[in-house]
Design an enzyme around this catalytic site. Structure first.
Site, short mmCIF file in Angstrom:
data_model
loop_
_atom_site.label_atom_id
_atom_site.label_comp_id
_atom_site.label_asym_id
_atom_site.label_seq_id
_atom_site.Cartn_x
_atom_site.Cartn_y
_atom_site.Cartn_z
N LYS A 58 39.99 39.00 34.50
CA LYS A 58 40.70 39.81 33.51
C LYS A 58 39.73 40.51 32.56
O LYS A 58 39.99 41.62 32.09
CB LYS A 58 41.70 38.96 32.71
CG LYS A 58 43.09 38.96 33.32
CD LYS A 58 43.25 38.05 34.50
CE LYS A 58 43.50 38.62 35.81
NZ LYS A 58 43.55 37.68 36.92
N GLY A 190 41.77 41.22 52.85
CA GLY A 190 42.86 40.52 52.18
C GLY A 190 43.41 41.32 51.02
O GLY A 190 42.71 41.51 50.01
N ILE A 194 43.90 38.45 44.58
CA ILE A 194 42.47 38.49 44.26
C ILE A 194 41.82 39.76 44.83
O ILE A 194 41.07 40.45 44.15
CB ILE A 194 41.77 37.20 44.78
CG1 ILE A 194 42.33 35.98 44.03
CG2 ILE A 194 40.26 37.28 44.62
CD1 ILE A 194 41.88 34.63 44.57
N VAL A 247 41.01 41.88 62.23
CA VAL A 247 39.55 41.93 62.08
C VAL A 247 38.89 41.22 63.25
O VAL A 247 39.28 40.10 63.61
CB VAL A 247 39.12 41.30 60.73
CG1 VAL A 247 37.60 41.24 60.61
CG2 VAL A 247 39.70 42.10 59.56
N SER A 279 38.73 37.79 50.69
CA SER A 279 39.74 37.13 49.83
C SER A 279 40.96 36.85 50.70
O SER A 279 41.97 37.54 50.61
CB SER A 279 40.08 38.02 48.63
OG SER A 279 40.39 39.33 49.05
N ALA A 330 47.32 29.14 37.81
CA ALA A 330 46.86 28.32 36.69
C ALA A 330 48.04 27.75 35.90
O ALA A 330 48.04 26.57 35.51
CB ALA A 330 45.98 29.16 35.78
N HIS A 454 62.36 49.10 18.98
CA HIS A 454 62.13 50.46 19.45
C HIS A 454 60.98 51.08 18.69
O HIS A 454 60.92 50.95 17.47
CB HIS A 454 63.39 51.32 19.22
CG HIS A 454 63.18 52.75 19.60
ND1 HIS A 454 63.15 53.16 20.91
CD2 HIS A 454 62.93 53.85 18.84
CE1 HIS A 454 62.92 54.46 20.95
NE2 HIS A 454 62.78 54.92 19.72
C1 LIG Z 1 39.48 35.61 41.26
C2 LIG Z 1 40.65 34.72 40.89
C3 LIG Z 1 41.56 35.17 39.96
C4 LIG Z 1 42.63 34.37 39.60
N1 LIG Z 1 43.50 34.85 38.67
C5 LIG Z 1 44.56 34.11 38.33
C6 LIG Z 1 45.46 34.57 37.35
O1 LIG Z 1 45.32 35.67 36.81
N2 LIG Z 1 46.52 33.78 37.01
C7 LIG Z 1 46.71 32.56 37.60
O2 LIG Z 1 47.69 31.88 37.26
N3 LIG Z 1 45.86 32.09 38.52
C8 LIG Z 1 44.80 32.83 38.89
N4 LIG Z 1 43.90 32.33 39.80
C9 LIG Z 1 44.15 30.99 40.37
C10 LIG Z 1 43.71 29.89 39.38
O3 LIG Z 1 42.35 30.06 39.09
C11 LIG Z 1 43.96 28.51 39.99
O4 LIG Z 1 45.30 28.41 40.39
C12 LIG Z 1 43.66 27.42 38.97
O5 LIG Z 1 42.33 27.47 38.53
C13 LIG Z 1 43.94 26.03 39.56
O6 LIG Z 1 43.67 25.07 38.61
P1 LIG Z 1 43.27 23.58 39.00
O7 LIG Z 1 43.13 22.85 37.72
O8 LIG Z 1 44.19 23.05 40.01
O9 LIG Z 1 41.86 23.67 39.74
P2 LIG Z 1 40.49 24.41 39.39
O10 LIG Z 1 40.66 25.43 38.36
O11 LIG Z 1 39.93 24.83 40.71
O12 LIG Z 1 39.58 23.26 38.75
C14 LIG Z 1 39.13 22.18 39.47
C15 LIG Z 1 37.95 21.56 38.76
O13 LIG Z 1 37.68 20.29 39.36
C16 LIG Z 1 36.28 20.12 39.46
N5 LIG Z 1 36.05 19.14 40.52
C17 LIG Z 1 36.33 19.22 41.84
N6 LIG Z 1 36.03 18.05 42.47
C18 LIG Z 1 35.55 17.22 41.52
C19 LIG Z 1 35.08 15.87 41.52
N7 LIG Z 1 35.10 15.13 42.62
N8 LIG Z 1 34.63 15.35 40.35
C20 LIG Z 1 34.64 16.07 39.21
N9 LIG Z 1 35.08 17.34 39.15
C21 LIG Z 1 35.54 17.90 40.28
C22 LIG Z 1 35.76 21.51 39.79
O14 LIG Z 1 34.38 21.60 39.47
C23 LIG Z 1 36.66 22.36 38.90
O15 LIG Z 1 36.06 22.52 37.63
C24 LIG Z 1 42.80 33.09 40.17
C25 LIG Z 1 41.86 32.62 41.10
C26 LIG Z 1 40.81 33.42 41.45
C27 LIG Z 1 39.81 32.90 42.44
#
Ligand SMILES: Cc1cc2nc3c(=O)[nH]c(=O)nc-3n(C[C@H](O)[C@H](O)[C@H](O)COP(=O)(O)OP(=O)(O)OC[C@H]3O[C@@H](n4cnc5c(N)ncnc54)[C@H](O)[C@@H]3O)c2cc1C
Length: 475
Positions: A58, A190, A194, A247, A279, A330, A454
């Site tokens: 963003k 893709g 993303i 592809v 992606s 997220a 408005h």
């Molecule tokens: C380019 C891009 C843009 C995106 N934009 C959006 C958006 O605009 N809006 C939206 O809602 N979603 C968006 N997403 C998706 C969003 O980022 C994910 O859905 C979200 O981050 C998932 O959250 P999470 O907590 O499940 O996992 P993650 O955010 O992946 O976090 C997991 C964490 O766990 C840690 N971890 C993994 N294994 C271990 C372990 N064994 N021990 C300790 N730590 C560990 C990792 O290092 C990481 O920090 C986007 C994703 C990408 C790639």
């Protein structure tokens, strides 16, 4: 001596860090372990979202949009810009600063809420008296014991078979957020969220972008009418989107990538690009957890298997976010994190999957909540439609951004809102009102009767609701 906690959260992405804060608010002793580091080796909590996902994308979308406006749209407002230049290094550095602010914000929130943070990789070592033993490997080795463990280890980008990411010419989202110079020719495989967002960033900054998509329809999860409108707008901006491609051979050197593919008609095509963003989806991340050794069950696609309450097959082990079924978003991860923390203390945390909004932050933005028209048709449900174009909205005209529309779908008999679909300016913000309405099971008439400021873009939402009953006032 092991450190004892009520809850250990593994992963500090939006699922994990929010679960940790909510559990601490509820009076539990909480630790959160996260493996992510920044380029200096310091902790970088926030997960994919903060480090290489929502937030940096963003930041780049905003900067690139300003650049495009300065180059192409300021003149319409009577603003003359001298010679327009791009300092890409500064633009990327600004994005990195925004990321760091978010990393630091999470560390501050952990302190404020008395969540103990460990920087390292967490692995289950087994069941012991007092709960689950978790070993942290990192700068400091730690043994933790927790009554409850919440797995929130997220996801990782999916690579094409035989084409690993080198983050120099073949890029995942990670490399695509930090390309050091604007590539002349950029390929994107893709046309999902993303691909479209990152493709838009680099097109605005000057790349010739070709997006190759295997599906024959554009954004099949979106409402067809909205997807068509978005496709028209993005194509008009210069994003070349090819649908229904297959592809084939992809060859990458240190300078270029050559792709062979069959187009929608089956004809063989070849594309040479300077950088390629792949992606094509994300895969659940469970490596390093030692899941198999403790018997944590994964499904056939590698997701941690959970029930509707995010309970895994192991007692007092929960999982949330991208590592479990459901949309990889997220805000979905956050809602699950809150719900699990509340369930741990015996409350009734709940996530309503029917009202999770989807947003694509292209320009125009695309957002929706609930069901789309093609789904309602397939279900044989009787529904009414109300649409309102931004072209007829005063605020959109003042902004100079009149692309798109708001579309309401309501039950034909009860008028209950079944879905809202938006393509246009600030669609990401406008959708929240519609989510609230659907959570309260509102009728379209409820929105139609509410006073909206408005001039505001939100009047287009009200007008689309009025249009359900064929009484839009400004169109
Ligand atoms: C380019 C891009 C843009 C995106 N934009 C959006 C958006 O605009 N809006 C939206 O809602 N979603 C968006 N997403 C998706 C969003 O980022 C994910 O859905 C979200 O981050 C998932 O959250 P999470 O907590 O499940 O996992 P993650 O955010 O992946 O976090 C997991 C964490 O766990 C840690 N971890 C993994 N294994 C271990 C372990 N064994 N021990 C300790 N730590 C560990 C990792 O290092 C990481 O920090 C986007 C994703 C990408 C790639």
């Amino acid at each position: 001596m092991a450190k004892q906690f009520d809850v250990v959260v593994i992963g500090a992405g939006p699922g994990g860090y929010i679960a940790a804060i909510r559990a601490a608010q509820l009076g539990l002793s909480v630790a959160c372990v996260d493996a992510s580091s920044n380029e200096k080796g310091a902790p970088a909590p926030g997960g994919t979202c903060t480090n290489v996902g929502c937030i940096p994308s963003k930041a780049l979308l905003q900067s690139s949009e300003y650049y495009e406006h300065a180059g192409h749209h300021f003149a319409d407002h009577g603003i003359k810009v001298g010679s327009l230049g791009l300092d890409l290094a500064k633009l990327i550095a600004r994005k990195d600063t925004v990321v760091k602010q978010n990393n630091d914000g999470i560390l501050y929130l952990f302190k404020k809420n008395k969540v103990t943070f460990f920087h390292g990789t967490a692995a289950f070592t087994g069941q012991v008296e007092g709960g689950w033993a978790v070993k942290v490997s990192g700068k400091a080795e730690e043994e933790l014991v927790a009554k409850h463990v919440i797995v929130a280890t997220g996801s990782a980008p999916r690579a094409l078979p035989n084409l690993p990411f080198d983050e120099k010419t073949v890029l995942s989202n990670d490399g695509a957020l930090s390309i050091p110079s604007v590539p002349k020719r950029l390929g994107v495989i893709g046309a999902g969220v993303i691909g479209l967002e990152l493709g838009s960033v680099w097109r605005r900054l000057g790349s010739e972008v070709t997006v190759l998509e295997g599906m024959p329809t554009f954004l099949p999860a979106a409402d067809e009418q909205i997807a068509k409108e978005a496709h028209k707008a993005l194509t008009k901006q210069g994003l070349k989107i090819e649908l229904g491609v297959k592809v084939g051979d992809v060859k990458a050197t240190t300078k270029t990538v050559t792709l062979k593919y069959a187009d929608a008609s089956g004809a063989e095509q070849s594309l040479v690009v300077d950088k390629l963003i792949v992606s094509i989806g994300r895969v659940p991340h469970t490596a390093g957890l030692n899941a198999e050794a403790v018997g944590l069950k994964l499904d056939e696609r590698g997701f941690v298997e959970v029930d509707a309450d995010c309970k895994t097959n192991l007692p007092n082990v929960w999982a949330v976010g991208d590592v479990v079924r459901g949309p990889m978003l997220a805000h979905k991860a956050e809602e699950e994190g809150v719900a699990v923390a509340e369930r741990i203390v015996g409350q009734h945390g709940h996530v309503n999957f029917d009202t999770i909004p989807s947003v694509i932050y292209t320009s125009p933005e695309i957002s929706w909540v609930g069901k789309n028209e093609q789904t309602l048709k397939a279900e044989g449900r009787a529904y009414k439609v109300g649409t309102f174009p931004f072209l007829a909205n005063g605020r959109a005209r003042a902004l100079g951004d009149t692309t798109g529309m708001v579309k309401f779908l309501a039950d034909a008999a009860t008028d209950e809102i079944l879905g809202v679909h938006i393509v246009g300016p600030q669609a990401s913000e406008l959708i929240s009102e519609c989510v609230v309405a659907m959570e309260f099971r509102a009728a379209s008439e409820d929105i139609a009767r509410i006073c909206h400021a408005h001039p505001s873009l939100s009047e287009a939402v009200k007008e689309a609701a009025l249009a359900v009953d064929k009484r839009a006032l400004n169109f």
